[in-house]
Motif scaffolding. Sequence first.
Motif, PDB file in Angstrom:
ATOM      1  N   SER A 108      -7.364   7.091   3.766  1.00 14.25           N
ATOM      2  CA  SER A 108      -5.917   7.013   3.723  1.00 14.25           C
ATOM      3  C   SER A 108      -5.322   8.257   4.361  1.00 14.25           C
ATOM      4  N   VAL A 109      -4.100   8.111   4.852  1.00 18.79           N
ATOM      5  CA  VAL A 109      -3.371   9.224   5.436  1.00 18.79           C
ATOM      6  C   VAL A 109      -1.985   9.279   4.812  1.00 18.79           C
ATOM      7  N   PHE A 110      -1.300  10.407   5.040  1.00 16.34           N
ATOM      8  CA  PHE A 110      -0.105  10.734   4.269  1.00 16.34           C
ATOM      9  C   PHE A 110       1.023  11.167   5.203  1.00 16.34           C
ATOM     10  N   ARG A 111       2.106  10.420   5.190  1.00 13.80           N
ATOM     11  CA  ARG A 111       3.272  10.765   5.998  1.00 13.80           C
ATOM     12  C   ARG A 111       4.510  10.397   5.188  1.00 13.80           C
ATOM     13  N   ALA A 112       5.336  11.386   4.932  1.00  5.39           N
ATOM     14  CA  ALA A 112       6.504  11.150   4.077  1.00  5.39           C
ATOM     15  C   ALA A 112       7.370  10.029   4.641  1.00  5.39           C
ATOM     16  N   GLU A 113       7.803   9.147   3.780  1.00  2.56           N
ATOM     17  CA  GLU A 113       8.698   8.054   4.164  1.00  2.56           C
ATOM     18  C   GLU A 113       9.895   8.083   3.232  1.00  2.56           C
ATOM     19  N   LEU A 114      11.081   7.982   3.797  1.00  8.03           N
ATOM     20  CA  LEU A 114      12.267   8.001   2.951  1.00  8.03           C
ATOM     21  C   LEU A 114      12.505   6.628   2.332  1.00  8.03           C
ATOM     22  N   ARG A 115      12.506   5.596   3.172  1.00  8.10           N
ATOM     23  CA  ARG A 115      12.710   4.253   2.638  1.00  8.10           C
ATOM     24  C   ARG A 115      11.396   3.508   2.752  1.00  8.10           C
ATOM     25  N   THR A 116      10.764   3.259   1.638  1.00  3.78           N
ATOM     26  CA  THR A 116       9.425   2.670   1.679  1.00  3.78           C
ATOM     27  C   THR A 116       9.470   1.184   1.398  1.00  3.78           C
ATOM     28  N   LYS A 117       8.414   0.515   1.862  1.00  3.11           N
ATOM     29  CA  LYS A 117       8.310  -0.936   1.746  1.00  3.11           C
ATOM     30  C   LYS A 117       6.815  -1.225   1.751  1.00  3.11           C
ATOM     31  N   ALA A 118       6.355  -1.960   0.758  1.00  3.17           N
ATOM     32  CA  ALA A 118       4.915  -2.136   0.572  1.00  3.17           C
ATOM     33  C   ALA A 118       4.241  -2.570   1.868  1.00  3.17           C
ATOM     34  N   PHE A 119       3.129  -1.959   2.172  1.00  2.00           N
ATOM     35  CA  PHE A 119       2.295  -2.208   3.351  1.00  2.00           C
ATOM     36  C   PHE A 119       2.926  -1.727   4.662  1.00  2.00           C
ATOM     37  N   LEU A 120       4.252  -1.841   4.795  1.00  5.65           N
ATOM     38  CA  LEU A 120       4.891  -1.543   6.073  1.00  5.65           C
ATOM     39  C   LEU A 120       5.190  -0.065   6.228  1.00  5.65           C
ATOM     40  N   ARG A 121       5.780   0.501   5.234  1.00  8.55           N
ATOM     41  CA  ARG A 121       6.114   1.919   5.274  1.00  8.55           C
ATOM     42  C   ARG A 121       5.823   2.492   3.903  1.00  8.55           C
ATOM     43  N   THR A 122       4.661   3.128   3.786  1.00  5.15           N
ATOM     44  CA  THR A 122       4.334   3.795   2.530  1.00  5.15           C
ATOM     45  C   THR A 122       3.862   5.192   2.896  1.00  5.15           C
ATOM     46  N   SER A 123       4.128   6.132   2.029  1.00  2.00           N
ATOM     47  CA  SER A 123       3.807   7.515   2.386  1.00  2.00           C
ATOM     48  C   SER A 123       2.297   7.750   2.360  1.00  2.00           C
ATOM     49  N   GLU A 124       1.567   6.982   1.579  1.00  2.00           N
ATOM     50  CA  GLU A 124       0.113   6.942   1.724  1.00  2.00           C
ATOM     51  C   GLU A 124      -0.233   5.564   2.256  1.00  2.00           C
ATOM     52  N   PHE A 125      -0.945   5.511   3.358  1.00  2.00           N
ATOM     53  CA  PHE A 125      -1.389   4.190   3.804  1.00  2.00           C
ATOM     54  C   PHE A 125      -2.864   4.231   4.172  1.00  2.00           C
ATOM     55  N   TYR A 126      -3.445   3.059   4.370  1.00  2.00           N
ATOM     56  CA  TYR A 126      -4.889   2.895   4.507  1.00  2.00           C
ATOM     57  C   TYR A 126      -5.186   2.470   5.928  1.00  2.00           C
ATOM     58  N   TRP A 127      -6.235   2.993   6.494  1.00  2.00           N
ATOM     59  CA  TRP A 127      -6.551   2.655   7.888  1.00  2.00           C
ATOM     60  C   TRP A 127      -7.955   3.077   8.214  1.00  2.00           C
ATOM     61  N   HIS A 128      -8.375   2.735   9.428  1.00  2.00           N
ATOM     62  CA  HIS A 128      -9.460   3.444  10.075  1.00  2.00           C
ATOM     63  C   HIS A 128      -8.805   4.263  11.166  1.00  2.00           C
ATOM     64  N   GLU A 129      -9.399   5.406  11.473  1.00  2.00           N
ATOM     65  CA  GLU A 129      -9.010   6.107  12.678  1.00  2.00           C
ATOM     66  C   GLU A 129     -10.271   6.299  13.497  1.00  2.00           C
ATOM     67  N   GLY A 130     -10.241   5.751  14.721  1.00  2.00           N
ATOM     68  CA  GLY A 130     -11.354   5.928  15.639  1.00  2.00           C
ATOM     69  C   GLY A 130     -11.102   7.157  16.483  1.00  2.00           C
ATOM     70  N   HIS A 131     -12.141   7.927  16.741  1.00  2.00           N
ATOM     71  CA  HIS A 131     -12.026   9.129  17.573  1.00  2.00           C
ATOM     72  C   HIS A 131     -13.259   9.199  18.462  1.00  2.00           C
ATOM     73  N   THR A 132     -13.024   9.222  19.759  1.00  2.00           N
ATOM     74  CA  THR A 132     -14.170   9.293  20.658  1.00  2.00           C
ATOM     75  C   THR A 132     -13.955  10.393  21.692  1.00  2.00           C
ATOM     76  N   ALA A 133     -15.065  10.931  22.172  1.00  2.00           N
ATOM     77  CA  ALA A 133     -15.028  11.972  23.206  1.00  2.00           C
ATOM     78  C   ALA A 133     -15.972  11.564  24.324  1.00  2.00           C
TER      79      ALA A 133
END
Lengths: 496, 496
Positions: free
Chosen positions: A151-176
């Motif tokens: 999960s990652v964390f980005r402050a949200e003023l107006r939140t809405k489940a799944f769409l805009r939450t200050s903690e949300f869930y994801w994968h992040e891919g990183h390649t070099a």
Amino acid sequence: MTGDNGKGKQGGKAQQYGVTPQSVDFNDWYNEVVKKADLADNSPVAGAMVVRPYGSALWENIVRWLDDRFKATGHESLVFPTLIPMGFITKEADHVEGFAPELFTVNKIGTEVLAEPYVMRPTSETIIGHMWAGWLNSYRDLPFLHYQWGSVFRAELRTKAFLRTSEFYWHEGHTAHADEPEARAEVRQMLDIYHEFCRDVLALPVVRGEKTESERFAGAVATYSIEGMMRDGKALQSGTSHYLGQNFSRAFDVKYQTREQKEEFAHTTSWAISSRIIGAIIMTHGDDAGLIMPPRIAPIQVVVIPVGRKENFDEMVAEGEQLAAELRAQGVRVRVDKRDGVTNGFKYNDWELKGVPVRVELGPRDLESGVVVVKSRNADDKETLPRAEAVAGMTARLDGIHTWLLDRATEYLRSHTLEVDDYDAFKQAIENGNWVRAYHCGDADCEKAIKDDTKATTRNVPLDDAEFFSERGEGTCVRCSKPSAYGKRVIFGRQY
Amino acid sequence: MTGDNGKGKQGGKAQQYGVTPQSVDFNDWYNEVVKKADLADNSPVAGAMVVRPYGSALWENIVRWLDDRFKATGHESLVFPTLIPMGFITKEADHVEGFAPELFTVNKIGTEVLAEPYVMRPTSETIIGHMWAGWLNSYRDLPFLHYQWGSVFRAELRTKAFLRTSEFYWHEGHTAHADEPEARAEVRQMLDIYHEFCRDVLALPVVRGEKTESERFAGAVATYSIEGMMRDGKALQSGTSHYLGQNFSRAFDVKYQTREQKEEFAHTTSWAISSRIIGAIIMTHGDDAGLIMPPRIAPIQVVVIPVGRKENFDEMVAEGEQLAAELRAQGVRVRVDKRDGVTNGFKYNDWELKGVPVRVELGPRDLESGVVVVKSRNADDKETLPRAEAVAGMTARLDGIHTWLLDRATEYLRSHTLEVDDYDAFKQAIENGNWVRAYHCGDADCEKAIKDDTKATTRNVPLDDAEFFSERGEGTCVRCSKPSAYGKRVIFGRQY
């Protein structure tokens, strides 16, 4: 979304019947569906949600499919810390500008006040770059094909489940990678995997394209996205894939020795789909009765409802379990609804609201005649079918619902995307809940003026081989009449 | 573990050969194995590690097995926020006392300084209790059988990869029940699943028992653990299962209406295995050459090494892929080592260090004779076997290695657990790297005195049906000579 956390959501109550129709209030419809279908609940943490079992099972299916594809394409998972030293964030200039207003700051551990605080990761390019610098020596070590779930964390003023939450869930891919072409091929590969996932698994038509400069990820050279259209005409950016050039490798000293013994900075990429994709599923497929789960990702594909009366209910439950076993043998995910405290009507509505693709009703009289009653979530009517036929045809039925959903959403997307060359028509089309395809000059200030006027932003510039809206052409900017950029029309829309 | 993050770990260097022998320095051996086997690396975040691909693949296998068992026993996953309002932690008196010194505090979001800070969860009983209070109405809603995967945060002064990190990875199970017997049955069920997992999957013998009062989880009525013995004689608490009584349900108002229309507080449980189980795998099975991965959880069960020279290397790689395909068809996890920049000797050492259970060497001359060379990680010698026989026997070979590991660890555990009735002998036995089975008075101050003298603590009081050390009996306290408590000997040991 600090929570009301009200009583009455577990265990099924009569009040659970029905939600506000989409046409009456799309926003209320969404919030009610999320709660009443047991996808998620408000939490006592500002901006964060609790994902409930039905939502969690859906997310697990999403994770499983994507994770298998990542591994099949040679990627390896890692786990990086949740915290990042504040100093890391400030190393890439665009990056800090993009994320500083949204950061969660940790200033104390135990009783020790920290001289340099940590931030909870808004994304992990910086700490991964730092680690890569230690792991990378030679061109032989490349490529690094890494990803992590978390999960990652980005402050949200107006939140809405799944769409805009200050903690949300994801994968992040990183390649070099050693060079730009290989890195760009990776960026494109992942965008195409996201597209395939949306279309073939979630039944979501999405437009693959490149973001305009003002909509790029903070620190990227190029950002590509897939954009879906919700049933209120708004866009939902459903996945992104970024070519980061050497921006982060220079900031974090990610360099290697080439075959010719020279030092070179790596070319890096990052890409992500987050839990907001669940919002796209809800808002693309749902109807006035609630959710419609795309069959290939649905936690429950078929619900079997024994409809016997008290005296033969146990027998009907046993028959239901038998039917379920036959369906499971075909790989179908089945739930038998054995609740005895609620009416059949309640059960029908409950599973329709939860969007289970197929319902099978099993009654004593039907059983004597060797038939069952089948109701597809997208059909108006029930069908009475020989039991064996219902079982044998289930996989094809689920595939048919997938196709029906994809076709319906595609038709909606096409019919709500208007080709416009006039700014008044542009404003009207946006106001009416459409996307607009228009020529644009490519100037960021002009984009901003359009946003101020209409709340619409550029969604993306479709790729030449996107299946929608990819035609090449030239014209004049829909707002300022300067010559068009990009060699084709740009998609504008309001967005989630 | 703020990191040296030095160059030279990816891609294979000659320096990678070998680690400090266990007998010379067990601690150095551990740290070197973790890094050189690519399990984990130091991070720039105080107390946190980076889990690298090989460690992550191992953890994913652990997660998959446990998750399947949780679902098979009727549990549902949820996702709760990472942050918890500070006020929640203080609601359960023992809980706050236990965790306050270890908390990570978030005091700022964006530019806003928070009036009430959040803490990063050290565990989630409090926020889950809060949510349950909103979801629970009637006895019909119970039981709640919930769990989540994620990371938790507890400050650590001296960190060690997997064993003590300030961020660690785990599942936390949380269940709520109508009455005490059902809750206690759940506590026992999960302890037994952990035991089964350790013994049958990880080849780890563990002792199931109840913790003494001073070793209980903060807020629990009873804590049960599984305890394993590492090859330096120290204990590693490998999993815990807690009966929380009504402590948390009272603190968070988790109550329901009984069948008789009365209000009652739920009885709750929690249970967990964390990423420290990887430390147990390393320290139970490893030897001077490095790791030995228990076959049933090993990310790579068999490594195939084509040993041709330059002129026929490609041909041997193709033969290796063919062999790998045949093994995969039996469900075996195989890697073909195609690296061409390193010697065969380097490859052998590298995969031994990584603990891959079986190595198959494939050379052109062997191939002409229809044989391959097979080396089990636990065997001293290579075997030359007909190719077909090597393939057909692989599953049995892997099972054999599992049994060998379990038997060896069991023998070690038994022979290093001494029955002692005298305090000088107690001190000597602990000092020599043993566990001690001794009678104890049950007094917490006496436990503390033993800890101050010897650094040994009570591990647990074995259950009557634990397969080790479960005999009932009475005696006098090994230290203070008061009458014994518990009705049996208690296990003491130093611990990780």
